[in-house]
Design a protein around this motif. Structure first.
Motif, PDB file in Angstrom:
ATOM      1  N   THR A 269       0.847  -1.197   0.000  1.00  0.00           N
ATOM      2  CA  THR A 269       0.000   0.000   0.000  1.00  0.00           C
ATOM      3  C   THR A 269       0.880   1.245   0.000  1.00  0.00           C
ATOM      4  O   THR A 269       1.831   1.342   0.779  1.00  0.00           O
ATOM      5  N   LEU A 270       0.560   2.177  -0.869  1.00  0.00           N
ATOM      6  CA  LEU A 270       1.262   3.454  -0.961  1.00  0.00           C
ATOM      7  C   LEU A 270       0.273   4.580  -0.705  1.00  0.00           C
ATOM      8  O   LEU A 270      -0.755   4.680  -1.374  1.00  0.00           O
ATOM      9  N   CYS A 271       0.598   5.422   0.271  1.00  0.00           N
ATOM     10  CA  CYS A 271      -0.202   6.604   0.577  1.00  0.00           C
ATOM     11  C   CYS A 271       0.623   7.850   0.269  1.00  0.00           C
ATOM     12  O   CYS A 271       1.749   7.993   0.765  1.00  0.00           O
ATOM     13  N   THR A 272       0.074   8.744  -0.537  1.00  0.00           N
ATOM     14  CA  THR A 272       0.760   9.985  -0.867  1.00  0.00           C
ATOM     15  C   THR A 272      -0.044  11.176  -0.354  1.00  0.00           C
ATOM     16  O   THR A 272      -1.270  11.126  -0.273  1.00  0.00           O
ATOM     17  N   LEU A 273       0.681  12.239  -0.009  1.00  0.00           N
ATOM     18  CA  LEU A 273       0.062  13.464   0.492  1.00  0.00           C
ATOM     19  C   LEU A 273       0.597  14.624  -0.331  1.00  0.00           C
ATOM     20  O   LEU A 273       1.808  14.881  -0.355  1.00  0.00           O
TER      21      LEU A 273
END
Length: 321
Positions: free
Chosen positions: A256-260
């Motif tokens: 899982t990759l979360c970007t902001l």
């Protein structure tokens, strides 16, 4: 000692290095271990203040372990410490300190000392600590899942004795957070000629003691390949204002990759002084601490699938699906 959800901060020593631990009153033989690793130029005390993981402790009742690098950070010698994560960071890597062996002994000592399980170990790290979490997950079969925040796997430069190279063949579930405005470890990667003024300048100043940083998408693709989900389609699993997450695979091989979009080099949801400084601007659009504990909980048999209610005082964000 300061209290944390019924647990005191206690200490033990491994290889002459003091390690902090938060042992909740509910700890038992089935309690998992959560190892939390600080950033370059930081310390175990800073990491405890940043991660807030005990706040999100649930029925699994983990023991939280906070080790500290042995060698000072090359650019932050008066402030904090470094980890030998292979390609970063000096002087831990350039002095070839055996941090993997040290952390493995920390895990074994914690399990023996606190009479808890070493069968379910999880690791989370920030920046250089996230890089070290990657390296440890590559090596130790006891690591069942890991979370990295602004710290991808950075292997050493082949043929150079200023960094270390290592093999990584394990399949390990991974959750990674990264700010798209991160100038310290840019999302698109960095070397001496690419990545932005700050990162390029640091790379030049260190004179080969820091290997090229990969593009985060390439790093994630490598973990997808190891986890057997390279061809799997991405699916959106979280969306809140400037933060979005996408996942590949199922629980056993999840990536899982979360970007902001507007976050710099910071821990999402733990915005103390960091959001006051432009390069460290921090977002509250996701709580990485809460999400890390939810992620680890998927791999603990006694609590798999249980969503523990939180009492943080803030509006609870949607869980990453």
């Amino acid at each position: 000692a300061a209290l944390a959800r019924g647990g005191d901060i206690t200490h033990f020593s491994v290889d002459g290095r003091q390690v902090d631990a938060i042992v909740p009153a509910c700890a038992s033989a089935t309690s998992p271990i959560v190892l939390s690793l600080h950033a370059w130029g930081s310390s175990k005390a800073d990491q405890r203040a940043t991660d807030r993981l005990p706040t999100y402790m649930g029925a699994e009742c983990p023991v939280f372990i906070y080790p500290q690098g042995k060698i000072r950070g090359a650019l932050f010698g008066a402030v904090g410490w470094s980890w030998n994560a292979g390609g970063c960071c000096p002087n831990g890597n350039s002095d070839h300190l055996d941090e993997v062996g040290f952390l493995q002994r920390v895990i074994s000592h914690a399990a023996s000392n606190f009479h808890i399980s070493a069968d379910f170990v999880f690791v989370v790290g920030l920046s250089n600590g996230g890089m070290m979490a990657n390296r440890l997950a590559c090596t130790d079969d006891r690591i069942k899942a890991f979370v990295a925040i602004s710290g991808p796997l950075i292997n050493g430069t082949a043929g150079s004795d200023l960094t270390e190279t290592f093999e990584c063949h394990r399949s390990v579930p991974v959750l990674h957070f990264h700010g798209l405005a991160d100038e310290s470890i840019p999302f698109g990667g960095c070397n001496t000629t690419f990545g932005g003024v700050e990162c390029e300048s640091v790379a030049k100043l260190l004179g080969g003691k820091m290997a090229a940083m990969p593009c985060v998408l390439d790093y994630i693709a490598d973990w997808r390949l190891r986890n057997g989900v390279f061809e799997a389609p991405a699916r959106p699993t979280f969306e809140n204002n400037t933060c979005s997450c996408q996942s590949w695979g199922v629980a056993t091989n999840n990536v899982t990759l979360c970007t902001l979009k507007e976050e710099g080099h910071a821990w999402p949801g733990s915005c103390r002084l960091s959001n006051m400084l432009p390069r460290f601007r921090c977002s509250m659009d996701i709580d990485a601490s809460q999400q890390a504990m939810d992620f680890f909980r998927r791999y603990i048999p006694t609590t798999a699938g249980i969503l523990v209610s939180q009492t943080s005082g803030r509006k609870r964000a949607t869980r990453i699906r």
